[in-house]
Scaffold this motif. Structure first.
Motif, mmCIF file in Angstrom:
data_model
loop_
_atom_site.group_PDB
_atom_site.id
_atom_site.type_symbol
_atom_site.label_atom_id
_atom_site.label_comp_id
_atom_site.label_asym_id
_atom_site.label_seq_id
_atom_site.Cartn_x
_atom_site.Cartn_y
_atom_site.Cartn_z
ATOM 1 N N ALA A 39 40.277 -3.090 3.314
ATOM 2 C CA ALA A 39 39.017 -3.036 4.073
ATOM 3 C C ALA A 39 37.939 -3.886 3.391
ATOM 4 C CB ALA A 39 38.556 -1.592 4.213
ATOM 5 N N THR A 40 37.913 -3.844 2.060
ATOM 6 C CA THR A 40 36.909 -4.626 1.322
ATOM 7 C C THR A 40 37.149 -6.123 1.500
ATOM 8 O OG1 THR A 40 36.781 -2.865 -0.320
ATOM 9 C CG2 THR A 40 35.893 -5.004 -0.958
ATOM 10 N N LEU A 41 38.398 -6.554 1.272
ATOM 11 C CA LEU A 41 38.705 -7.990 1.339
ATOM 12 C C LEU A 41 38.541 -8.537 2.762
ATOM 13 C CD1 LEU A 41 41.844 -8.331 -0.969
ATOM 14 C CD2 LEU A 41 39.483 -8.887 -1.493
ATOM 15 N N PHE A 42 39.140 -7.830 3.727
ATOM 16 C CA PHE A 42 39.036 -8.317 5.114
ATOM 17 C C PHE A 42 37.591 -8.256 5.605
ATOM 18 C CE2 PHE A 42 43.614 -7.743 4.946
ATOM 19 C CZ PHE A 42 44.065 -8.840 5.657
ATOM 20 N N GLY A 43 36.868 -7.254 5.152
ATOM 21 C CA GLY A 43 35.458 -7.141 5.536
ATOM 22 C C GLY A 43 34.635 -8.308 5.023
ATOM 23 N N TYR A 69 31.468 -1.733 8.358
ATOM 24 C CA TYR A 69 32.293 -1.194 9.444
ATOM 25 C C TYR A 69 31.498 -0.268 10.368
ATOM 26 C CZ TYR A 69 36.140 -3.493 7.132
ATOM 27 O OH TYR A 69 36.946 -4.459 6.594
ATOM 28 N N TYR A 70 30.157 -0.397 10.291
ATOM 29 C CA TYR A 70 29.238 0.268 11.213
ATOM 30 C C TYR A 70 29.712 1.669 11.613
ATOM 31 C CZ TYR A 70 32.578 -2.419 14.077
ATOM 32 O OH TYR A 70 33.721 -2.984 14.574
ATOM 33 N N SER A 71 30.056 2.482 10.578
ATOM 34 C CA SER A 71 30.549 3.824 10.871
ATOM 35 C C SER A 71 30.129 4.798 9.764
ATOM 36 C CB SER A 71 32.081 3.808 10.988
ATOM 37 O OG SER A 71 32.575 5.118 11.005
ATOM 38 N N ASP A 72 29.266 5.740 10.117
ATOM 39 C CA ASP A 72 28.866 6.759 9.142
ATOM 40 C C ASP A 72 30.038 7.665 8.794
ATOM 41 O OD1 ASP A 72 26.157 6.007 8.898
ATOM 42 O OD2 ASP A 72 25.773 6.882 10.874
ATOM 43 N N GLY A 73 30.888 7.926 9.792
ATOM 44 C CA GLY A 73 32.052 8.787 9.559
ATOM 45 C C GLY A 73 32.996 8.163 8.547
ATOM 46 N N TYR A 74 33.237 6.853 8.700
ATOM 47 C CA TYR A 74 34.130 6.141 7.765
ATOM 48 C C TYR A 74 33.528 6.178 6.358
ATOM 49 C CZ TYR A 74 36.965 2.387 5.732
ATOM 50 O OH TYR A 74 37.814 1.664 4.929
ATOM 51 N N GLY A 75 32.213 5.975 6.285
ATOM 52 C CA GLY A 75 31.534 6.008 4.986
ATOM 53 C C GLY A 75 31.677 7.364 4.319
ATOM 54 N N LEU A 76 31.505 8.424 5.116
ATOM 55 C CA LEU A 76 31.604 9.791 4.582
ATOM 56 C C LEU A 76 33.029 10.073 4.095
ATOM 57 C CD1 LEU A 76 29.880 12.349 4.230
ATOM 58 C CD2 LEU A 76 30.711 13.117 6.451
ATOM 59 N N PHE A 77 33.992 9.627 4.900
ATOM 60 C CA PHE A 77 35.403 9.825 4.552
ATOM 61 C C PHE A 77 35.747 9.119 3.234
ATOM 62 C CE2 PHE A 77 39.768 8.004 5.016
ATOM 63 C CZ PHE A 77 40.473 9.182 4.850
ATOM 64 N N VAL A 78 35.315 7.847 3.124
ATOM 65 C CA VAL A 78 35.630 7.080 1.908
ATOM 66 C C VAL A 78 34.945 7.709 0.697
ATOM 67 C CG1 VAL A 78 35.323 4.855 0.743
ATOM 68 C CG2 VAL A 78 36.079 4.900 3.112
ATOM 69 N N SER A 79 33.664 8.085 0.841
ATOM 70 C CA SER A 79 32.986 8.669 -0.330
ATOM 71 C C SER A 79 33.660 9.972 -0.746
ATOM 72 C CB SER A 79 31.493 8.864 -0.099
ATOM 73 O OG SER A 79 31.255 9.401 1.149
ATOM 74 N N ALA A 80 34.110 10.763 0.242
ATOM 75 C CA ALA A 80 34.748 12.044 -0.095
ATOM 76 C C ALA A 80 36.036 11.832 -0.885
ATOM 77 C CB ALA A 80 35.037 12.833 1.183
ATOM 78 N N PHE A 81 36.907 10.908 -0.407
ATOM 79 C CA PHE A 81 38.179 10.792 -1.139
ATOM 80 C C PHE A 81 38.021 10.046 -2.463
ATOM 81 C CE2 PHE A 81 40.138 6.632 -1.003
ATOM 82 C CZ PHE A 81 39.806 6.029 0.199
ATOM 83 N N LEU A 82 37.045 9.142 -2.541
ATOM 84 C CA LEU A 82 36.835 8.483 -3.838
ATOM 85 C C LEU A 82 36.334 9.488 -4.875
ATOM 86 C CD1 LEU A 82 35.254 4.991 -2.968
ATOM 87 C CD2 LEU A 82 37.589 5.490 -3.680
ATOM 88 N N ILE A 83 35.344 10.308 -4.467
ATOM 89 C CA ILE A 83 34.805 11.301 -5.414
ATOM 90 C C ILE A 83 35.912 12.276 -5.828
ATOM 91 C CG2 ILE A 83 33.190 13.232 -5.686
ATOM 92 C CD1 ILE A 83 31.308 11.699 -3.730
ATOM 93 N N LEU A 84 36.699 12.696 -4.829
ATOM 94 C CA LEU A 84 37.770 13.658 -5.082
ATOM 95 C C LEU A 84 38.772 13.135 -6.114
ATOM 96 C CD1 LEU A 84 38.610 16.418 -3.916
ATOM 97 C CD2 LEU A 84 40.181 15.200 -2.428
ATOM 98 N N PHE A 85 39.083 11.828 -6.052
ATOM 99 C CA PHE A 85 40.112 11.309 -6.954
ATOM 100 C C PHE A 85 39.553 10.695 -8.235
ATOM 101 C CE2 PHE A 85 42.538 12.083 -3.202
ATOM 102 C CZ PHE A 85 43.672 12.654 -3.752
ATOM 103 N N ILE A 86 38.237 10.659 -8.328
ATOM 104 C CA ILE A 86 37.636 10.241 -9.601
ATOM 105 C C ILE A 86 37.850 11.346 -10.641
ATOM 106 C CG2 ILE A 86 35.360 10.080 -10.733
ATOM 107 C CD1 ILE A 86 34.530 8.170 -8.489
#
Lengths: 517, 69
Positions: free
Chosen positions: A419-423, A116-133
């Motif tokens: 996002a994973t499947l459609f991507g 999805y060619y977006s560093d911001g999206y990557g940062l957002f996803v990593s933050a909430f995944l880590i938070l809920f792990i």
């Protein structure tokens, strides 16, 4: 010697073994982040099968599933979703594996950020995944801590039990990384399956000697627990809507749980996926059937209706209704399920923090060259930090294991599924669509989990995924995807999968025609 | 992979998941072998059939992937 002392000593030996196993490969895994986080992409089919399956079967499966079935009936088994995770792992995993080989992906964020060619999206996803792990890992340790207290008759206090569990799990990963985690998971898979069979055989022969399961079911018909053996169950929870909601929470989105997602990158060859297609559902059936039989038949027949602490039925059955040896191996089984999930999740959190946040934002984006050893060192520091945070959470000890973890963690992990499947399968899926879908999905999940009752009997997760998918599609249709992304993620991968296949078919057909002549 | 095989595979999965998630909840629930309710039997053992079908299909699919090393 008192049984509780023997059990405590057994736990100590087991803990030392796990830490030793991790630190055995400390030196070699320090050399590169590829080795630490992906075991050099070299897991053989059997190890990949065991580590993937047992990482899905958490402590919630061993303690939560029998408890859930005892409370709400056999419909709870829909949390395996007809073993749909196996189908998803092959369909989605093979493409992800190809992408991982082509572009060096290690984590879910690697793929999503790049697709999805977006560093911001990557940062957002990593933050909430880590938070809920963290809460999900904490629940594994809470389950272990509770069970140790019950099994040792209170000799080992809860705080000591969870502290030892947390430190052991963390040190195991810090020592050996993915390779160590995968091999220990394989050991845990064998241990868990063996223990479940032993527990069931003992309880059945001891309490139902004249007819086995048939005798147990007869008792259930008399003691008022027979409704457990049907859908929608004693509380009417598992009609078809309940089944779909539960399957979505526990199974369909499993493939995008961070630790399972990462396992699609570590296969040594495509043969892993060929074998996972049949072996993974069978491993689910083998391990889950005994768990269901405990919750659906043995527990209701032995304990009767209205047992006060259903979360503890396995611990109670194995300690108060079985000899100390059975109690000890049941505890080991819980360790097997809990530790395998906790270590895998913590490793994925560490990988995302060190590779997707530290390496990407501190080095790659600034054009600096990274040191692989430094990344491993940072990953290990993150693990230490996560260990401390987890310790604080387990000290708070929330009330209901299954509800808490399912309410918070699973629905949030699931929000990267669209996002994973459609991507992978839709060229038009754009950055704007992915961001709109994921953010709205998270918001809907929060609102419907904590503030508003989800409408029409479906769970918050179902609604969150529907909104997530709709927005992803609609916004993507209104926006454009750069051509290089389509070429990299669709044209290239399709050409690997299909063009080569067409060439092989054409060659086979030509050879056949030549031979016939 | 031929189109017919792929369509049959998709149809199998639609039917399988429909039975496993929806139909099983409204099926009658007689006891089999004196202890196994039909609904539980379907939930526990129907996936074995799915495993066989998935195994056969993906075995054929990966036979077309010989070029991927």
């Amino acid at each position: 010697m008192k049984p509780a002392i023997l059990i405590s000593l057994g736990i100590l030996v087991y803990a030392i073994f796990i830490v030793w196993h991790g630190f055995r490969s400390f030196k070699s895994t320090s050399e590169s982040s590829e080795k630490f986080f992906t075991a050099d992409r070299g897991l053989n089919p059997f190890v990949l099968l065991c580590t993937t399956s047992i990482s899905v079967f958490s402590a919630l499966a061993f303690y939560g599933a029998p408890s859930g079935i005892y409370k709400d009936g056999i419909g709870f088994y829909s949390n395996t979703g007809g073993m749909v995770a196996a189908l998803m792992f092959v369909v989605v995993g093979y493409r992800l594996w190809l992408l991982g080989r082509e572009y060096g992906f290690t984590t879910p964020v690697d793929y999503l950020r790049s697709r999805y060619y977006s560093d911001g999206y990557g940062l957002f996803v990593s933050a909430f995944l880590i938070l809920f792990i963290v809460p999900y890992v904490a629940m594994q340790l809470v389950a272990i801590g509770d069970a140790v207290v019950v099994t040792t008759d209170g000799m080992v206090p809860y705080v000591i039990a969870v502290a030892v569990g947390t430190i052991v799990v963390s040190l195991h990963i810090i020592g050996g990384g993915m390779g160590s985690v995968a091999w220990m998971d394989t050991f845990h898979m064998c241990l868990g399956f063996g223990t479940l069979i032993t527990l069931i055989v003992y309880l059945t022969m001891r309490y139902f000697p004249n007819g086995g399961f048939a005798e147990a079911v007869q008792i259930m018909q008399q003691n008022g627990t027979f409704d457990i053996l049907s859908c929608p169950g004693p509380n009417g929870t598992f009609n078809w809507k309940g089944m779909i909601s539960n399957a979505l929470t526990g199974a369909i989105a499993t493939v995008v749980w961070p630790h399972i997602f990462m396992r699609t990158f570590v296969a040594s060859s495509k043969e892993n996926f060929r074998q996972m297609s049949w072996a993974m559902p069978l491993s689910y059936v083998l391990v889950y059937s005994p768990i269901v039989i405990i919750g659906a038949i043995l527990a209701p027949a032995i304990l009767g209706p209205g047992f006060e602490k259903p979360d503890n039925i396995v611990a109670i059955l194995s300690t108060q209704y079985a000899p100390p040896f059975i109690a000890f191996i049941s505890l080991l089984c819980l360790f097997a399920f809990g530790v395998s999930t906790a270590d895998s999740l913590l490793l994925s959190a560490s990988a995302m923090a060190s590779r997707d946040i530290y390496l990407h934002h501190v080095y790659e984006l600034k054009g600096k060259t990274s040191d692989s050893k430094q990344v491993v060192k940072f990953g290990r520091l993150v693990l230490l930090l996560l260990m401390i945070i987890t310790l604080v959470i387990v000290a708070l000890k929330p009330a209901s294991i299954t509800d808490y973890a399912y309410k918070l963690s699973s629905p949030f992990f699931a929000q990267i599924l669209p996002a994973t499947l459609f991507g992978l399968f839709w060229k038009r899926a754009s950055k704007e669509g992915a961001i709109a879908g994921t953010v709205s999905g998270l918001l809907v999940a929060i609102v419907l989990t904590f503030f508003v009752k989800p409408p029409f009997g479906f769970s918050a997760l179902v609604w969150a995924l529907v909104v997530n998918t709709l927005l992803l599609v609609v916004v993507s249709l209104c926006t454009k995807v750069p051509e290089e992304i389509t070429a990299k993620y669709h044209t290239r991968i399709d050409s690997i999968i299909y063009s080569g296949a067409e060439l092989t078919s054409l060659t086979d057909a030509t050879l056949q025609a030549v031979n016939q002549k | 992979m031929s189109k017919t095989v792929t369509i049959l595979f998709v149809l199998f999965n639609i039917v399988y998941f429909f039975i496993d998630y929806v139909l099983v909840t409204v099926l009658p629930n007689p006891l089999l072998f004196g202890w196994l309710p039909l609904q539980l039997g379907l939930l526990l053992f129907f996936p074995v059939i799915a495993a066989i079908v998935w195994g056969l299909y993906f075995n054929a699919f990966f036979n077309t992937q010989k070029h991927v090393k």
